[in-house]
Design an enzyme around this catalytic site. Structure first.
Site, PDB file in Angstrom:
ATOM      1  N   ASP A  99      46.246 -58.785 -30.179  1.00  0.00           N
ATOM      2  CA  ASP A  99      45.917 -57.395 -30.491  1.00  0.00           C
ATOM      3  C   ASP A  99      47.126 -56.473 -30.632  1.00  0.00           C
ATOM      4  OD1 ASP A  99      46.826 -57.194 -27.893  1.00  0.00           O
ATOM      5  OD2 ASP A  99      44.886 -56.698 -27.018  1.00  0.00           O
ATOM      6  N   GLU A 121      43.285 -66.212 -30.237  1.00  0.00           N
ATOM      7  CA  GLU A 121      42.681 -65.282 -29.271  1.00  0.00           C
ATOM      8  C   GLU A 121      41.854 -64.227 -30.018  1.00  0.00           C
ATOM      9  OE1 GLU A 121      44.590 -63.811 -25.232  1.00  0.00           O
ATOM     10  OE2 GLU A 121      44.521 -62.121 -26.633  1.00  0.00           O
ATOM     11  N   GLU A 135      45.177 -51.381 -29.188  1.00  0.00           N
ATOM     12  CA  GLU A 135      44.903 -52.818 -29.232  1.00  0.00           C
ATOM     13  C   GLU A 135      43.496 -53.161 -29.714  1.00  0.00           C
ATOM     14  OE1 GLU A 135      48.378 -52.311 -26.493  1.00  0.00           O
ATOM     15  OE2 GLU A 135      46.452 -51.285 -26.748  1.00  0.00           O
ATOM     16  N   HIS A 209      51.339 -50.743 -16.642  1.00  0.00           N
ATOM     17  CA  HIS A 209      52.233 -50.218 -17.671  1.00  0.00           C
ATOM     18  C   HIS A 209      51.488 -49.717 -18.914  1.00  0.00           C
ATOM     19  CE1 HIS A 209      51.440 -54.354 -18.956  1.00  0.00           C
ATOM     20  NE2 HIS A 209      51.590 -53.888 -20.184  1.00  0.00           N
ATOM     21  N   ARG A 211      49.431 -47.629 -21.744  1.00  0.00           N
ATOM     22  CA  ARG A 211      49.458 -46.226 -22.152  1.00  0.00           C
ATOM     23  C   ARG A 211      48.343 -45.417 -21.511  1.00  0.00           C
ATOM     24  NH1 ARG A 211      50.576 -48.897 -26.973  1.00  0.00           N
ATOM     25  NH2 ARG A 211      52.526 -48.329 -28.011  1.00  0.00           N
ATOM     26  N   HIS A 242      57.875 -51.489 -15.276  1.00  0.00           N
ATOM     27  CA  HIS A 242      58.165 -51.474 -16.716  1.00  0.00           C
ATOM     28  C   HIS A 242      59.256 -50.441 -17.008  1.00  0.00           C
ATOM     29  CE1 HIS A 242      57.421 -51.211 -21.073  1.00  0.00           C
ATOM     30  NE2 HIS A 242      56.742 -52.333 -20.949  1.00  0.00           N
TER      31      HIS A 242
END
Length: 372
Positions: A99, A121, A135, A209, A211, A242
């Site tokens: 993604d 996937e 994603e 991590h 968004r 991160h």
């Protein structure tokens, strides 16, 4: 008979981890396949770590990563630069993964070039186009333009069928991340003494991590960690932080210098696998960790309100807890105090595969091209 020319494209560390076993499987049959690898380097340093670990040497490196890059720049560069890669490599099939923006843009570019795309996937969904962002739409788009769909689970297969994608080229294969994990744990044991963990304390591994968790959510997670460490003198928390400033700033402000909280730099894949294996509980907003940790018998608390990987929730290896401070504290405390609950999660079956997904995908590609 001419070799099947397979171009594998990836650009981030998670993609590299999940595509590496597939690249290595293709390399085992040089008489059947011409394996060609293109990296976009949407992530640079973290990508290179995985390439080194799996001894993968790209034929093409687009090297697109720039300071403060955004979705527009990543998409446009991959879309345009892949045309030259196609012209030079002349692939029979292009493989993309999952993604990421690299996957979406590479799949679109291959579609424009009328080259069949195989989506590894495929079929995962949250059915919320803004979560995870971007994603969810990246994956839907990659599925839409792909000719072959390698779905990890029954649920992902059904999602594809429900999207009116022909089931003639939908294959349930398991997830290649389990291939990578099992190989790495077996062949790359790593000394973790540099972290400074106390051997008699239970380790909670934390990764966050995404968004969606920037801002107040990540501060809530940190507050939960502080409360848990204060209430439980027999635990320690390890957080590979991160590099994004949206993560670094609040995490260092709230957790920096606190006793039994180890803030460390992002880890390479092999050490991270070893740390997962040594942990008692894992808290994460990552997608891949939801798939990996159950294979190691570790309960996973997901710091998100939705997941495109519902199978592990249904099987009981994973639990969605969101980012509410009290909810996180309550769920972690339950696993620390309730042995039966811990055992139920840690011993549940991992629905994501048996370590043979890459082998299945390569066999499917060969059969599909043998038909032609």
């Amino acid at each position: 008979m001419s070799k099947i020319r397979v171009l594998t494209v990836f650009g981030t560390r998670p993609e590299a981890i999940k595509m590496a076993p597939l690249v290595k499987e293709l390399e085992k049959q040089p008489d059947v396949f011409k394996s060609i690898v293109c990296v976009t380097a949407q992530h640079r340093q973290m990508l290179d770590q995985v390439l080194k670990l799996f001894r993968i040497y790209p034929d093409f490196d687009l090297n697109i990563m720039k300071p403060n890059q955004d979705l527009w720049s990543i998409t446009s560069e991959v879309l345009l630069l892949m045309k030259d890669v196609f012209d030079k490599s002349k692939p029979d099939i292009v493989l993309v993964h999952g993604d990421t923006t690299t996957s979406m843009a590479a799949a679109l570019s291959a579609f424009y070039a009328r080259i069949p795309v195989g989506h590894v996937e495929a079929g995962l969904r949250t059915f919320n186009k803004f979560y995870p962002f971007p994603e969810e739409i990246n994956r839907v788009f990659a599925d839409a333009v792909s000719s072959y769909h390698f779905a990890p689970t029954d649920t992902s297969v059904q999602n594809l069928v429900n999207s009116s994608i022909s089931n003639e080229h939908i294959y349930k294969t398991g997830n290649t991340v389990i291939d990578a994990l099992l190989h790495t744990v077996e062949n790359n044991r790593v000394d973790l003494s540099y972290i400074g963990l106390h051997p008699e304390l239970k380790t909670i591994l934390l990764t966050s991590h995404r968004r969606e968790n920037f801002g107040e959510p990540i501060r809530n997670i940190c507050k939960a960690v502080l409360e848990l460490v204060d209430k439980n003198k027999d635990i320690q928390v390890v957080y590979p932080v991160h590099l994004n400033p949206n993560v670094q700033q609040p995490v260092n402000e709230l957790l920096g210098g606190k006793e039994r909280i180890h803030l460390i730099e992002p880890m390479e894949y092999a050490p991270f696998c070893s740390l997962m294996k040594e942990s008692h509980i894992i808290m994460t907003d990552s997608g891949g960790v939801q798939e990996e940790a159950p294979s190691l018998g570790k309960p996973v608390l997901v710091l998100r309100t939705t997941t495109e990987r519902p199978e592990a929730v249904e099987y009981g290896t994973v639990k969605l807890v969101g980012t509410d401070t009290q909810k996180i504290v309550d769920e972690v405390q339950n696993l620390l105090d309730n042995q039966d609950e811990y055992k139920k999660m840690s011993e549940s079956i991992n629905p994501y595969g048996d370590g043979l997904a890459s082998k299945r995908i390569v066999e499917i590609i060969q059969k599909e091209f043998d038909k032609e």
